[in-house]
Design a protein around this motif. Structure first.
Motif, PDB file in Angstrom:
ATOM      1  N   GLU A  80      44.983  34.289  18.989  1.00 58.08           N
ATOM      2  CA  GLU A  80      44.740  33.741  17.772  1.00 58.08           C
ATOM      3  C   GLU A  80      44.087  32.261  18.123  1.00 58.08           C
ATOM      4  O   GLU A  80      43.181  31.578  17.414  1.00 58.08           O
ATOM      5  N   ILE A 116      42.022  31.434  20.636  1.00 59.23           N
ATOM      6  CA  ILE A 116      40.886  31.429  21.181  1.00 59.23           C
ATOM      7  C   ILE A 116      39.630  31.396  20.295  1.00 59.23           C
ATOM      8  O   ILE A 116      39.724  32.094  19.261  1.00 59.23           O
ATOM      9  N   ASP A 117      39.006  30.463  20.412  1.00 52.29           N
ATOM     10  CA  ASP A 117      37.610  30.146  19.668  1.00 52.29           C
ATOM     11  C   ASP A 117      36.455  30.118  20.505  1.00 52.29           C
ATOM     12  O   ASP A 117      36.318  30.205  21.686  1.00 52.29           O
ATOM     13  N   SER A 118      35.324  29.986  20.080  1.00 58.92           N
ATOM     14  CA  SER A 118      33.998  30.081  20.504  1.00 58.92           C
ATOM     15  C   SER A 118      33.800  28.952  21.853  1.00 58.92           C
ATOM     16  O   SER A 118      33.589  29.210  22.780  1.00 58.92           O
ATOM     17  N   ALA A 172      35.775  30.337  24.461  1.00 53.90           N
ATOM     18  CA  ALA A 172      34.865  31.219  25.378  1.00 53.90           C
ATOM     19  C   ALA A 172      33.874  30.768  26.021  1.00 53.90           C
ATOM     20  O   ALA A 172      33.577  31.100  27.106  1.00 53.90           O
ATOM     21  N   TRP A 210      41.573  35.829  26.976  1.00 51.00           N
ATOM     22  CA  TRP A 210      40.163  35.698  26.505  1.00 51.00           C
ATOM     23  C   TRP A 210      39.365  37.105  27.190  1.00 51.00           C
ATOM     24  O   TRP A 210      38.741  37.739  26.440  1.00 51.00           O
TER      25      TRP A 210
END
Lengths: 221, 421
Positions: B15, B17-19, B22, B62
């Motif tokens: 939850e 992990i976002d842009s 990444a 990820w």
């Protein structure tokens, strides 16, 4: 048995198209899978512009953060600069490469005289060797390095080396060494989207996010 | 907190992990420069303290969940999956040996904000039940009693009485419509009562209205340190409710680095909306008073002194010039530490590390960096603006047998205050 001429035709033709398609679609898919995750909005009161901070950091990170960083990471910084600058000079300013880009994309620019390209190639190869030795000797890098780090080193080294060998006709027939050179570039293009080579594109996003997060707080990151 | 399990932890990692995360993992080339920026590496020489290595659990999630190749290879069983044993092993790296100081985030050539990642990785660690005992205890006390060090309002009331007696001023409690709501850190209530007296005197001389709040006096937020947004939200909400009920214009964050980070930057995102008030660090407020002619001082410190920049104020907070301007008012013999300001080295106890018993030995070892910085300067006094830094500095100086008094900037200013009202 395929002749050197057939081999060259194959790497220049079907193989090149395959590599180019994997490269382009791979990069697009990797960038999309990264950007589509999205991020939550920031409701905090900004001190300065996040956008300006993002743009600033994209440029600032081309230079070391401070002299302390330069002193502590001298080898990786210097060899890193020489390798990257040398690699881009050879890739983008060698006349036959420019002609290939003109044939593929229809755009062109002026190249550099071959003695300069030749020197840049040697510098690039030496810098890569320094980086490899550093990776093997420096305790941090030896600890961090995975199979991929060594594989990518090899896949970056080979095009530069075979290019140098082709230019100086080290292997006969010339068609064979040229074909090997092109093939090594194609291998690099194929693995590119799926490895750390993606940093070529993603570092601009990474720097932007970092700079925007810091810029919002009034920190020049 | 509901029962921690590996599955919940994995879901929490996913939850988080976002842009940006990444982009950071995609960009790392394993150059190792983050290690050289981290005092846990520079002072131990152990490569396992390389910041990006501390993020292996988050990277695995990820790769397995947010990359096509990772999903494919883990379907085929070709990827090494994250395990509970990994998390148990990484607890030392994610908590004991990271103070969220952010030097690595400033040094990384591809631009990775590693602290942003560690902060998020801790959310997964809490949910999986791999956070340090000391921090869990502090967080429970914060939720149940109202303060991580177990301080109750009665304790503060005793402090208030004492401060009123010393200063001859009334310390307002639960006043509505005033300009400032002052919140404190546990450290200030227990160890540094001078802070409250300093605030009372400075506000009086500046003719400013302010108040303490009986239901929200504690700014320390263990939720952020442990990495639990649920706890952090509960704790920050107390202050938000108090500030909005009392209709104050500004909440003043105490001399505490992470309290500022929580209140100023994370709070609105924890509650999911902007505040209806402003948040300023006490040092920012004092500098505004100074600029507006509301802060008059007399006399100068004789001692040769330097300033220790709290990480959350400079690198993670953008308060860099203000303490220098304030010191300029009261110190003639002020010298800067090497790497002062944005690049300053952490005291070794930030980000909740000071609350972890198991980390004490390592924390004392890495204090060597501060020792080297201080020895070069030969100062008589060390000034800072974070009560946690202050405790850690005092402990570190004692461990290395260095005789150097540590002073809070606010109380130093108060000592030189012109008291003509």
């Amino acid at each position: 048995m395929m002749s050197a001429v057939d081999f060259l035709a194959w790497v220049r033709g079907p193989m090149f198209n395959i590599a180019l398609i994997i490269f382009i679609f791979g990069v697009i898919v990797r960038l999309l899978e990264m950007l589509l995750i999205g991020r939550k909005p920031d409701y905090s009161e900004a001190r300065e512009s996040a956008f300006a901070g993002g743009v600033r950091t994209i440029f600032r990170r081309f230079m070391p953060a401070d002299t302390g960083t330069l002193q502590r990471s001298t080898t990786v910084i210097f060899a890193g600069y020489v390798f990257h600058i040398g690699f881009f000079i050879v890739l983008l300013l060698f006349v036959p490469h420019i002609l290939l880009i003109k044939d593929t994309l229809g755009i062109q620019w002026a190249g550099l005289p071959t003695p300069i390209i030749d020197a840049a190639t040697v510098m690039t190869l030496l810098a890569l060797l320094v980086l490899l030795i550093n990776r093997l000797v420096n305790p941090i890098l030896r600890f961090l390095s995975t199979f991929q780090d060594y594989l990518i080193w090899l896949l970056v080294f080979l095009p530069v080396l075979t290019g140098y060998m082709a230019f100086h006709h080290f292997i006969q027939p010339y068609q064979l060494v040229l074909a090997l050179h092109i093939l090594s570039v194609e291998l690099l293009m194929i693995v590119f989207p799926f490895t750390k080579l993606m940093h070529t594109f993603t570092l601009f996003f990474a720097r932007w996010y970092n700079g925007a997060i810091a810029g919002r707080k009034g920190v020049k990151a | 907190m509901s029962t921690a399990t590996f599955e919940r932890g994995y879901a929490a990692f996913k939850e988080q992990i976002d842009s940006p995360i990444a982009a950071f993992f995609n960009s790392c080339v394993h150059c190792g420069m983050c290690a050289e920026a981290c005092l846990f590496y520079t002072e131990t020489g152990d490569p396992k303290y390389t910041p990006i290595h501390k993020l292996e659990p988050l990277r695995k999630v990820w790769y397995q969940e947010y990359t096509l190749l990772g999903r494919l290879t883990s379907l085929l069983g070709l990827t090494e999956r994250l395990t509970d044993a990994d998390l148990a092993e990484w607890k030392h790296l994610i908590y004991d040996s990271c103070t969220l100081c952010g030097r690595c985030s400033v040094v990384c050539p591809v631009g990775n904000d590693l602290v942003y990642m560690i902060r998020k990785a801790r959310e997964g660690m809490v949910a999986a039940g791999h956070s340090p005992e000391g921090q869990i205890g502090a967080a429970k006390r914060a939720v149940i009693i109202g303060s991580p060090m177990g301080v109750q309002f009665v304790t503060l009331q005793a402090q208030i009485k004492h401060a009123e007696k010393t200063t001859g001023l009334t310390i307002p409690i639960d006043q509505t419509g005033v300009e400032f709501l002052v919140v404190l850190s546990s450290m200030e209530i227990i160890n540094y009562p001078e802070y409250l007296e300093a605030i009372a005197k400075i506000m009086h001389q500046a003719d400013k209205t302010w108040t303490l709040c009986s239901s929200a006096f504690e700014a320390t937020n263990t939720g952020i340190q442990i990495g639990s947004s649920d706890i952090a939200r509960q704790l920050v909400n107390r202050i938000v409710e108090a500030a909005e009920n009392l209709r104050v214009k500004t909440v003043i964050s105490p001399e505490c680095g992470h309290a500022y980070t929580v209140l100023r930057w994370e709070g609105p995102n924890l509650i999911g909306r902007p505040y209806r008030f402003k948040v300023r660090h006490i040092i920012e407020v004092l500098d505004e008073f100074r600029a507006g002619g509301k802060l008059k001082t007399e006399g100068f410190e004789e001692a040769r002194l330097t300033f220790h920049d709290p990480c959350q104020l400079v690198r993670r907070g953008g308060v860099i010039e203000q303490p220098r301007k304030l010191l300029g008012m009261v110190a003639r013999n002020f010298v800067e530490m090497e790497d002062a300001g944005k690049m300053n080295w952490c005291c070794g106890g930030g980000g909740g590390v000071s609350a972890i018993d198991e980390a004490e030995e390592l924390r004392t070892k890495v204090f060597n960096r501060k020792k080297i910085q201080l020895e070069k300067l030969k100062v008589d006094t060390l000034v800072t603006a974070c009560a946690n830094c202050r405790i850690i500095l005092e402990e570190g100086l004692e461990a290395y047998e260095m005789d150097l008094p540590v002073v809070g900037l606010t109380e130093m200013i108060a000592e030189h205050l012109v008291e003509d009202k």
